[in-house]
Design a protein around this motif. Structure first.
Motif, mmCIF file in Angstrom:
data_model
loop_
_atom_site.group_PDB
_atom_site.id
_atom_site.type_symbol
_atom_site.label_atom_id
_atom_site.label_comp_id
_atom_site.label_asym_id
_atom_site.label_seq_id
_atom_site.Cartn_x
_atom_site.Cartn_y
_atom_site.Cartn_z
ATOM 1 N N THR A 111 0.965 -1.275 0.010
ATOM 2 C CA THR A 111 0.063 0.021 0.151
ATOM 3 C C THR A 111 0.968 1.042 0.031
ATOM 4 O OG1 THR A 111 -1.586 -1.422 1.433
ATOM 5 C CG2 THR A 111 -2.037 1.057 1.160
ATOM 6 N N THR A 114 2.709 1.766 -3.299
ATOM 7 C CA THR A 114 1.619 2.322 -4.411
ATOM 8 C C THR A 114 1.425 3.873 -4.032
ATOM 9 O OG1 THR A 114 0.680 0.145 -4.656
ATOM 10 C CG2 THR A 114 -0.751 1.804 -5.454
ATOM 11 N N GLU A 115 1.030 4.205 -2.822
ATOM 12 C CA GLU A 115 0.766 5.635 -2.646
ATOM 13 C C GLU A 115 2.144 6.358 -2.774
ATOM 14 O OE1 GLU A 115 -1.866 7.323 -1.342
ATOM 15 O OE2 GLU A 115 -2.881 5.602 -1.695
ATOM 16 N N ASN B 2 -3.734 6.191 4.354
ATOM 17 C CA ASN B 2 -4.371 5.340 5.132
ATOM 18 C C ASN B 2 -3.554 5.256 6.710
ATOM 19 O OD1 ASN B 2 -1.795 3.761 5.112
ATOM 20 N ND2 ASN B 2 -2.769 2.502 3.612
#
Lengths: 574, 135
Positions: A111, A114-115, B2
């Motif tokens: 994650t 990708t960010e 996130n």
């Protein structure tokens, strides 16, 4: 400002897409201001994708191109050329490194990777909007090439460069040429003698007018960069007591061929150092090469049973050398065949971890089997053990080819089949700042696409300083490195990036701070419309940018690194 | 961002094309992990980084700025070390004026093969920034 930007996000096989969701990256940037095309590609560098990019530039009337892929060290030039073939100025191309600095660096966090990739591509788009067309400058390059290391790779590179009419300086630390190859007698596959082969090549290069050979000489410092290296060499005195001679040479490009060391087993490793009857493969090969007569003797004793233990110091999962040295299986089998042919009563027993006599070398393995050599295979979890039983040296091995049966074999001599390790003397690599891989050998830019180039422009690597190789592989890489080094400087001029300081003369009020900051005297004062302002001599400016932070009114920018470009990237990276 | 990413500080790295950038690339090649909120902007020489860019990074929300300096390896000459040091001093002054902790700007010489040193520096900088941010 660019208004028609094309973005290509590369899978790099799976090198990027295994960790970065490239489709998500593509979707995240496709609606950015100025982006008219965004797509993923399996290999951005492939011919088919390059052709598609050229078609896209024309068909979609692109005015800016971005590829998000591997490090720019690998493919910046490739994609600049593609842009140029699409009839755009190549300096309007912008590269985003989402492999080394995203997918690989953060392979533990998909994650996050990708960010980060999304942010890096957005930053590239921001830069692209402001990227101006630029035009390169040219400078004169020295045409002499230095080859460091006079083993078989260094000598063949030297001969190849001389064939191209290049002036070559061959620098060898030892007093003779030939490296390890000159130490060998019969060589695998050809049965030539190593010392004869190296003497033949040395004789050839000694007769060339455009080759200057320095033996007993070592490089003690280097400075400069591609086209204009300056190297200092210390030559050992001819007579004891004489001073060393120091030479300074101007060099355009450098081939590093500094070779390898043999792995030296640790004290007690398979009894090495504790028993006179445990020796390494290089020692055994020299014994076979130098012995005469019909029986093989070592330290006054007749040798019949020879037990070879393979992969000593190689393929060690924990705390050792994890790589395979490739040449040692072939060398051990070739030496075993030589011993059997040359001396009476030799019995060869090979304790191995899987034989890797790849390619034509498999013929030697077949010959050895036909001659009756015995092969037993162990794995790393159950290594052979050496002990003395009834005054005989015995090796116990669990043979996985006979269902893990425990076998004991008697040996008159144990030969540890050792591999190659990086040179303990790393001085040349340290001076040139050559990166090393996890195995400790010098690293190429790309194993497949740029196999002899290093990240240091103008420095190539040849032979076993790059990793284990047999002689023909070393020569192949040497010829490749020679050609690459030659191609870099053969024109006598080099293109330099048009990155120079640019003065905003409207805002400049001449304070001389930029003049004092410039290490190249590229800045001077000039009267423009009755005002004193700074001007930059484009042919002298090297594009370091040291003048830019000192300007009190922020009137200097470096082309390609303007405040506008840098701050627009910072905007999107947060 | 996130939840997982909030565990890392946002760090802007200024690296140099010929010297520290290869080391950062090699850190990736060697899979030496560091926080994914570390972003690199490449310049030709660390002596050419404008304090205004650093201040702008704080203004926009970066927790820290790390200068991966050329040190004595700079291809543009020996004065780079001193000039990069001056840039840090000038920026520190500006940071004090804005009441920013000067330790949010860190500089270390990172040579072209100093991958491990880079990752070590970044991890420790990240720890410091998280500690002070959460204090």
């Amino acid at each position: 400002m660019k208004e028609r930007i094309g973005v290509y996000v590369c899978h790099c096989g799976g090198n990027i897409s295994d960790y970065v969701d490239v489709e998500k990256v593509c979707r995240a940037v496709e609606n950015e201001d100025g982006v008219v095309l965004a797509r993923t590609t399996l290999f951005a560098c492939s011919d088919s994708n390059q052709n598609e990019m050229i078609n896209d530039i024309k068909e979609h009337n692109l005015d800016g191109v971005i590829v998000a892929s591997c490090s720019p060290k690998l493919h910046l030039a490739t994609f600049r050329n593609v842009t140029e073939r699409g009839e755009l100025n190549k300096y309007t191309y912008v590269h985003a490194n989402i492999r080394e600095q995203a997918s690989w660096a953060h392979s533990d966090d998909k994650t996050g990777a990708t960010e980060k990739a999304i942010h890096l591509v957005k930053a590239a788009i921001a830069k692209s909007r402001y990227a101006e067309p630029l035009y390169p400058y040219w400078f004169e390059a020295e045409k002499t090439i230095a080859v460091i290391g006079g083993g078989i790779a260094g000598m063949k590179a030297t001969a190849s460069l001389a064939d191209k009419n290049s002036n070559v300086v061959l620098i060898e630390k030892e007093s003779r040429l030939g490296g390890h190859t000159a130490e060998w007698g019969s060589l695998a596959m050809t049965d030539e003698k190593g010392y004869e082969l190296t003497e033949r090549i040395a004789g050839d290069i000694r007769n060339r007018e455009n080759i200057f050979i320095l033996t007993g000489a070592e490089v003690i410092s280097t400075k400069g960069s591609i086209g204009n290296f300056e190297i200092r060499i210390r030559k050992k005195p001819q007579k004891e007591g004489d001073p060393s001679e120091i030479m300074v040479m101007k060099i355009g490009s450098i081939v590093v061929a500094t070779g390898y060391d043999h792995y030296s087993p640790k004290d007690g490793e398979y009894g090495f150092g504790n028993s006179d009857w445990v020796i390494t493969l290089p020692e055994f090969k020299k014994l076979v090469d130098s012995s005469t007569g019909k029986i093989l003797e070592y330290k006054g004793m007749r040798i019949s049973n020879v037990v070879y233990i393979y992969c000593v110091g190689s393929r060690q999962a924990n705390g050792g050398n994890s790589y395979c040295s490739r040449y040692c299986c072939t060398s051990a089998i070739h030496t075993a065949i030589e011993a059997k042919k040359k001396f009476n009563g030799i019995v060869n027993i090979h304790l191995n971890r899987g034989i890797r006599t790849y390619g034509k070398q498999e013929l030697l393995y077949a010959e050895s089997l036909q001659m009756g050599d015995l092969y037993l295979q162990f794995n790393e979890e159950s290594l052979p053990k050496i002990f003395v039983k009834k005054q005989k040296m015995v090796i116990a091995v669990k043979d996985i080819l006979s269902a893990g049966k425990e076998l004991e074999v008697e040996a008159d001599l144990v030969v540890l089949v050792t591999g190659m390790v990086p040179r303990s003397d790393r001085s040349v690599g340290s001076m040139l700042k050559l990166p090393k891989g996890r195995d400790g050998f010098y690293n190429e830019v790309h194993m497949k696409l740029r196999p002899v180039e290093t990240v240091i422009d103008g420095v190539t690597i040849a032979g076993t300083c790059q990793g284990p190789k047999n002689i023909s592989e070393s020569v192949n890489s040497a010829l490749s490195a020679a050609t690459k080094s030659y191609s870099l400087i053969s024109k006598g001029t080099l293109e330099t990036e048009p990155i120079i300081a640019k003065i905003d003369q409207e805002n400049c009020s001449w304070c001389s701070k930029c003049l004092n900051a410039c290490p190249f005297d590229a800045i001077s004062k000039e009267a423009v419309h009755n005002r004193e302002v700074a001007i930059v001599n484009a042919s002298v400016c090297k594009g370091c940018g040291m003048c830019t932070p000192v300007c009190p009114v922020d009137a200097i920018d470096l082309t390609g690194y303007s405040s506008k470009e840098m701050m627009s990237m910072i905007d999107v990276l947060v | 961002m996130n939840g997982a990413l909030k565990k890392s500080a946002k760090i802007l790295v200024f690296s140099t094309e010929k010297i520290s950038d290869p080391a950062i690339d090699m850190a990736g090649l060697l899979k030496l992990h560091y926080p994914p909120t570390v972003y690199t902007l490449t310049v030709p020489c660390s002596g050419g980084i404008k304090p205004a860019w650093i201040m702008y990074a704080y203004e926009k929300g970066f927790d820290g700025v790390f200068i991966a300096a050329d040190g004595s390896d700079c291809i543009f000459g020996e004065s780079c070390t001193e000039k990069t040091g001056n840039i840090v001093s000038m920026t520190h002054e500006q940071m004090k004026e804005k009441e920013l902790d000067p330790a949010r700007l860190r500089m270390a010489a990172i040579c072209s093969v100093c991958s491990e040193a880079f990752v070590k520096q970044i991890r420790s900088f990240n720890d410091y920034l998280l500690k002070t941010r959460n204090a």
